[in-house]
Write an enzyme that holds these catalytic residues in place. Sequence first.
Site, PDB file in Angstrom:
ATOM      1  CD  GLU A 138      -2.861   1.314   2.298  1.00 51.84           C
ATOM      2  OE1 GLU A 138      -3.865   2.029   2.167  1.00 51.84           O
ATOM      3  OE2 GLU A 138      -2.576   0.725   3.361  1.00 51.84           O
ATOM      4  CG  ASN A 228     -12.255   5.576   4.332  1.00 59.93           C
ATOM      5  OD1 ASN A 228     -12.758   4.480   4.530  1.00 59.93           O
ATOM      6  ND2 ASN A 228     -12.714   6.669   4.901  1.00 59.93           N
ATOM      7  CG  ASP A 283      -6.760   0.013   6.562  1.00 57.24           C
ATOM      8  OD1 ASP A 283      -5.545  -0.285   6.590  1.00 57.24           O
ATOM      9  OD2 ASP A 283      -7.175   1.154   6.265  1.00 57.24           O
TER      10      ASP A 283
END
Length: 394
Positions: A138, A228, A283
């Site tokens: 990420e 998000n 997450d």
Amino acid sequence: MDTHSSIIIYNVTVYSENQTLKNGYIKLTNKKITEIGEIHQYVRQPKDHVIELSPSYKVIPGAIDVHIHGVNNADAMDGTADALKTMARTLPKEGTTSFLATTMTQSNEAVEKALRNAGAYIEEQTDADAEVVGIHLEGPFISPKRAGAQPPTHIQDPNVALFQEWQKAAGGHIKLVTLAPEQPNGLSLTSYLKETNVVASIGHSDSTYDQVDEAIEAGASHITHLYNGMRGLHHREPGVLGAAYLRDELFVELITDGIHCRPEMVKLAYDQITSERMILITDSLRAKWLKNGTYDLGGQPVHVNDTTATLADGTLAGSILKMNDAIKNTMSFTNCSLEDIVKMTAENPAKQLNLFDTKGSLKIGKDADIVVLNENLDVEMTFCRGTLSFQKED
């Protein structure tokens, strides 16, 4: 228990790949599922270890969390085998049996250390814990406009050569990359990921709808944590969110803690995307399963208070969501079925990661990654590849 014996979970509701058996049983032998049927079909063998429950108990495939940074004071960015071992030992408590160790935007050196560590760990891990089935990179190839809790100082443009170095360092175990395809070289990296069987995920991205369209053409097939870190929905510019709603080529992650997006927005997403394309993620940070306090995320202090993790300026910084709570919340927010949950926690991520031949559903011959839920949908037992990894205490 004799290591050569089979485990039979008996008189339960079994959510198998093609049907739900109300008075069923499932047999686990040598890490695999070897029988599934109704209880009247079961023939006991001398070495069978029978766990008899009741049909109010539900047996589902273990969850595959494709986006998780840490838990129980461990984080993938720690770059140690102990950190990944802690994650792997803790996650069965919440019904997760496989996961992608997820990195974050940091210096090249820190990212490479985490990748080397995770790659080595994957080669040596044991069957008793949740399985690290790969790595989710990420960042740092994201948009500075949509950084969220990713440190802006380490964000950089997508770079195929650097990714190649990192994939080599990781032993080929990077399976999913979150990137902003609208950034310079973003489409080139997206195409390269597709060519090398790595999932290209649009996230922390300011892409317009048309730019997402280009990214899908280049090979993007995934959206990182819907709502998000992305361009939102506007009636003249659908953005990343609009594309997630409308484009069937995309699997879509969602954090269903009720904080990253309101319950009504979870329902809106679910109604539009459905369980056919949704993937539930946590997450989560190292603070999950710990008490309130201040913890580290990529060198930044994160303040954890009951249900929420934030940076000093109030920015949401990952979650402390447990997968089991994600299941309960999603069912409450959307009124979906447990069959839908199985798709969103197991089947869809397994298909996206090209693991569906061995994981993601309860089927004879597949890995015995199994979760037993009680009538309140709490995790009673978790088996990772046939080994009892967690059992709830009375």
